[in-house]
Design a protein around this motif. Sequence first.
Motif, PDB file in Angstrom:
ATOM      1  N   ALA A 111       0.866  -1.188   0.000  1.00 11.55           N
ATOM      2  CA  ALA A 111       0.000   0.000   0.000  1.00 11.55           C
ATOM      3  C   ALA A 111       0.895   1.228   0.000  1.00 11.55           C
ATOM      4  N   LYS A 112       0.580   2.160  -0.914  1.00 16.93           N
ATOM      5  CA  LYS A 112       1.352   3.389  -0.994  1.00 16.93           C
ATOM      6  C   LYS A 112       0.779   4.411  -0.038  1.00 16.93           C
ATOM      7  N   GLU A 113       1.624   4.975   0.826  1.00 17.84           N
ATOM      8  CA  GLU A 113       1.166   6.069   1.685  1.00 17.84           C
ATOM      9  C   GLU A 113       2.087   7.233   1.360  1.00 17.84           C
ATOM     10  N   ASP A 114       1.622   8.095   0.488  1.00 20.68           N
ATOM     11  CA  ASP A 114       2.486   9.121  -0.112  1.00 20.68           C
ATOM     12  C   ASP A 114       3.674   8.413  -0.776  1.00 20.68           C
ATOM     13  N   ASP A 115       4.895   8.722  -0.331  1.00 22.88           N
ATOM     14  CA  ASP A 115       6.053   8.083  -0.962  1.00 22.88           C
ATOM     15  C   ASP A 115       6.545   6.876  -0.186  1.00 22.88           C
TER      16      ASP A 115
END
Length: 302
Positions: A144-148
């Motif tokens: 899962a991407k959380e910002d960068d």
Amino acid sequence: MIRVQVPATTANMGPGFDCVGMALKLYNFVEMEAIEQGVVIDVEGDGADKIPRDKSNIVYLAAERVFKIVDRKPAGLRIKLTNNIPLARGLGSSAAATVGGLIAANMLVGSPLSEKELLNVATAIEGHPDNVAPALLGGIVVSAKEDDDIKTVKIQPPAGMKCVVAIPDFQLSTKAAREVLPQNVSMEDAVFNLSRTAILVAALMRGDFDLLSIGLDDRLHQPYRANLIPGMKKVFAAAKLAGAKGVALSGAGPTLIGFCDENIGLIAKVMKDTFAANGVRCRVVELEPNPVGATALEKISL
Ligand SMILES: Nc1ncnc2c1ncn2[C@@H]1O[C@H](COP(=O)(O)OP(=O)(O)OP(=O)(O)O)[C@@H](O)[C@H]1O
Ligand SMILES: N[C@@H](CCO)C(=O)O
């Protein structure tokens, strides 16, 4: 000289578009050493005639990225690539090149970047984590991407799971296969994929192969990409009839992957025959899930 082994990966696994992927037991090798000046790149194996040997090579670009981040750089660089992962076929060749370049370059300058930092950089380069995460970490990885920042959960491939890949003799770039996707999808299709991805992850964690048939279903990318791969739906149907527990487009395609716990020889044969009946020549390979990600094989200080 640094030598890194990086596995092939199958991304998406049906509904897990851009967020689920699994490493496979098929490898590319990246060798890297500091030299006094210049850039020398040798390539052997798959795509050797097509891969650039100049500074546009993505392994070199990945290495440059590391040198820039840590502000340390060898005077010159020699890179040797030995490729077994077919190019632009949906088995993560670009992710393997990027991950191999990042790891080798990081080791060359004393390993200042952590695995997590390498994953974040690899994802920024690839644009999505579903190939680079399992290439780096091994096994099945949900990302899962959380910002960068990329959050990952690694699942060990279920015991007894076998895979068969049908690799067509034509290339399909990820870029081209993403251009046919819609910008927006309906709530109904979003919910369809949410439910299938949840079932997929549960099936993989439980080792429940019977759940894979529903758990590999997708409405976000495969229906749009079917037109790019003649016979895709027929190969899916034939593989299931022959005993595959589930089938999917591998990554952005054109490779199709069948998952099973038995009957692998028959599944491989019907996938090849059905592709042939639809005018597509393909190579069929049985590949095992790979619990292990990219590995540094040796480090020799000169
Ligand atoms: N070992 C390598 N060295 C340098 N460049 C590579 C290497 N492997 C792949 N590439 C580059 O990556 C391109 C293929 O990337 P692309 O994302 O289109 O497909 P893929 O990674 O094989 O498939 P998928 O992402 O669907 O699994 C090649 O055309 C080539 O430009
Ligand atoms: N999730 C990516 C994988 C291929 O890079 C896609 O399907 O486009």
